[in-house]
Design an enzyme around this catalytic site. Structure first.
Site, PDB file in Angstrom:
ATOM      1  N   ASP A  32      -0.347   3.048 -15.345  1.00 58.26           N
ATOM      2  CA  ASP A  32      -1.154   2.325 -14.358  1.00 58.26           C
ATOM      3  C   ASP A  32      -1.847   1.181 -15.092  1.00 58.26           C
ATOM      4  OD1 ASP A  32      -3.390   1.660 -12.411  1.00 58.26           O
ATOM      5  OD2 ASP A  32      -2.595   3.414 -11.377  1.00 58.26           O
ATOM      6  N   ASP A  50       0.668  -3.118 -17.073  1.00 55.86           N
ATOM      7  CA  ASP A  50       0.778  -3.921 -15.846  1.00 55.86           C
ATOM      8  C   ASP A  50       2.247  -3.904 -15.421  1.00 55.86           C
ATOM      9  OD1 ASP A  50       0.998  -5.802 -13.864  1.00 55.86           O
ATOM     10  OD2 ASP A  50      -0.266  -7.293 -14.874  1.00 55.86           O
ATOM     11  N   CYS A 121       3.299   1.679   7.811  1.00 53.41           N
ATOM     12  CA  CYS A 121       3.041   0.262   8.136  1.00 53.41           C
ATOM     13  C   CYS A 121       4.334  -0.522   8.325  1.00 53.41           C
ATOM     14  CB  CYS A 121       2.236  -0.397   7.022  1.00 53.41           C
ATOM     15  SG  CYS A 121       0.482  -0.211   7.239  1.00 53.41           S
ATOM     16  N   TYR A 147       1.811  -6.288   4.174  1.00 53.25           N
ATOM     17  CA  TYR A 147       1.942  -5.088   3.335  1.00 53.25           C
ATOM     18  C   TYR A 147       3.144  -4.262   3.827  1.00 53.25           C
ATOM     19  CZ  TYR A 147       0.597  -0.254   1.975  1.00 53.25           C
ATOM     20  OH  TYR A 147       0.569   1.044   1.525  1.00 53.25           O
ATOM     21  N   LYS A 151       6.777  -3.370   1.978  1.00 54.23           N
ATOM     22  CA  LYS A 151       7.252  -1.985   1.823  1.00 54.23           C
ATOM     23  C   LYS A 151       8.679  -1.856   2.362  1.00 54.23           C
ATOM     24  CE  LYS A 151       3.710   0.563   0.215  1.00 54.23           C
ATOM     25  NZ  LYS A 151       3.736   1.052  -1.173  1.00 54.23           N
ATOM     26  N   ASN A 176      -1.656   7.648   6.969  1.00 52.31           N
ATOM     27  CA  ASN A 176      -2.939   7.558   6.260  1.00 52.31           C
ATOM     28  C   ASN A 176      -3.168   8.815   5.446  1.00 52.31           C
ATOM     29  OD1 ASN A 176      -4.914   5.354   7.623  1.00 52.31           O
ATOM     30  ND2 ASN A 176      -3.482   6.154   9.128  1.00 52.31           N
ATOM     31  N   LYS A 190     -10.168   3.178   2.590  1.00 51.55           N
ATOM     32  CA  LYS A 190      -9.548   3.306   3.898  1.00 51.55           C
ATOM     33  C   LYS A 190     -10.477   4.051   4.846  1.00 51.55           C
ATOM     34  CE  LYS A 190      -6.618   3.358   0.865  1.00 51.55           C
ATOM     35  NZ  LYS A 190      -5.844   4.134  -0.089  1.00 51.55           N
ATOM     36  N   ALA A 191     -10.074   4.108   6.111  1.00 49.68           N
ATOM     37  CA  ALA A 191     -10.985   4.572   7.162  1.00 49.68           C
ATOM     38  C   ALA A 191     -11.702   5.895   6.865  1.00 49.68           C
ATOM     39  CB  ALA A 191     -10.249   4.637   8.490  1.00 49.68           C
ATOM     40  N   ARG A 281       0.008   5.218  16.810  1.00 49.48           N
ATOM     41  CA  ARG A 281       1.048   5.735  15.914  1.00 49.48           C
ATOM     42  C   ARG A 281       1.598   7.020  16.505  1.00 49.48           C
ATOM     43  NH1 ARG A 281       2.358   1.638  12.914  1.00 49.48           N
ATOM     44  NH2 ARG A 281       1.139   1.202  11.072  1.00 49.48           N
TER      45      ARG A 281
END
Ligand code: NAD
Length: 336
Positions: A32, A50, A121, A147, A151, A176, A190-191, A281
């Site tokens: 990572d 990277d 998405c 995004y 994907k 999600n 996120k939410a 969804r």
């Protein structure tokens, strides 16, 4: 002992995946651009690299002897809806570079099995109550955001490399995902994490702001269930993209209500304008069910494990700086 490379192991889902792979007896290398933020990695070896850079992908794959049995590719420049809409070009460039360079390096090294983390998405928007979409109904394609387009492209790249190099490619389209050790502040949250944070920060009787009107329909998958899906899918013979997500669909208002109940506080909700993403969804899980996967956590069970963790982070950080009060880009919403 199987050897696994986990890309994105400094992040949320992949750091949980590393723990699962260790439990399953794998030797694991994490890679990572950053180390995990909330707990030390469980990986046997961790490389800060990277992965947009082709040489870095080769370094991640390089072993003194032998080769990896499997690569799990979860590295991505990503975040909640606020981030997705404000960093479109960065998302498209950074993620395309990571995905192109990693699969090319892996295929040329002769890797036999490759997992790629895609997202729901990639699907078009849906009307509330519309029947569920199967994986092949992603086409004709009309993702709601860039995004999702990246994907979709990366799915196709992975499948093309799989065909050319005889590499077993497994692709999951995640709904999600939430749980402890997910980003909870800073603009990429996120939410579920954003709502947990807002509720934890709010005083008894206080008000929190939530983007949209609360009617958007989503499914939220607890991270342990997601990791179980990744593990089972990768070990399976299922080719082609596969949805993974809880069949428990709720409105954003129901998500907020679940968090508020868990906190045991009286909280007022003010719905405000903001980037909400798709309306609804509803996806088929038949493919992932065919490998024996079932989610074990209801939304209530998952929030019962997530809210206390976010609350702890909020307490440890201390009072929110006044300059950021009410200004967080992550009120609530995510299309993933
Ligand atoms: P995350 O942001 O916590 O993890 C992604 C990791 O990728 C981060 O640690 C980040 O540092 C790393 N990364 C970014 N750029 C990099 C680079 N150039 N080189 C190396 N590493 C880099 O996100 P997550 O929620 O754990 O998501 C994991 C994967 O699942 C991503 O591919 C994401 O798009 C996908 N996904 C997540 C969700 C969700 O709800 N969390 C839903 C659908 C799909």
């Amino acid at each position: 002992m199987r050897r696994a490379l986990v890309c994105g192991a400094g992040g949320f889902i992949a750091s949980h995946l590393v723990r699962r792979l260790k439990q399953e007896g794998h030797w694991v290398r994490g890679a990572d651009i950053k180390v995990p933020e909330f707990a030390p990695t469980a990986a046997d070896d961790f490389r800060v690299l990277d992965l947009r850079n082709r040489d870095a992908c080769e370094a991640a794959l390089s072993l003194d002897s032998g080769s990896f049995d499997v690569v799990y590719q979860l590295a991505a420049d990503m975040g909640g809806m606020g981030f997705i809409h404000s960093a479109e070009s960065e998302i498209m460039r950074n993620n395309a570079l990571i995905n192109l360079n990693m699969i090319d390096a892996a295929a040329r090294k002769g890797l036999r099995r490759y997992f790629f983390s895609s997202s729901v998405c990639i699907y078009r928007d849906m009307r509330p109550g519309e029947p569920e979409l199967k994986e092949e109904e992603a086409y004709p394609a009309l993702p709601d955001n860039e995004y999702g387009w990246e994907k979709l492209y990366a799915e196709r790249v992975a499948m093309a490399y799989g065909r050319k190099y005889g590499m077993e490619v497994r692709i999951a389209r995640f709904q999600n995902c939430y749980g402890p050790e997910g980003t909870w502040t800073g603009g990429r949250e996120k939410a579920p994490a954003a709502i947990c944070r807002k509720v934890a920060e709010a005083a008894e009787g206080g008000t929190i702001e939530v983007w949209g009107d609360g009617k958007a329909i989503r499914s939220y998958t607890y991270v342990e269930d997601m990791v179980d899906g990744i593990y089972r899918l990768t070990a399976s013979s299922l080719t082609g993209p596969t949805n993974i997500g809880s069949p428990e669909y709720v409105s954003v208002a129901q998500l907020v209500q679940t968090v508020v109940e868990m906190a045991g506080k009286a909280i007022q909700i003010r719905y405000v304008e903001g980037p909400v993403g798709v309306q609804s969804r509803n996806f088929s899980n038949e493919r992932i069910y065919s490998v024996g996967w079932r989610p074990r956590y209801s939304l209530r069970d998952g929030i019962a494990r997530t809210y206390p963790w976010v609350h702890e982070q909020v307490e440890a950080r201390g009072p929110t700086p006044r300059s950021s009060l009410g200004a967080s880009p992550a009120s609530t919403s995510s299309t993933r």
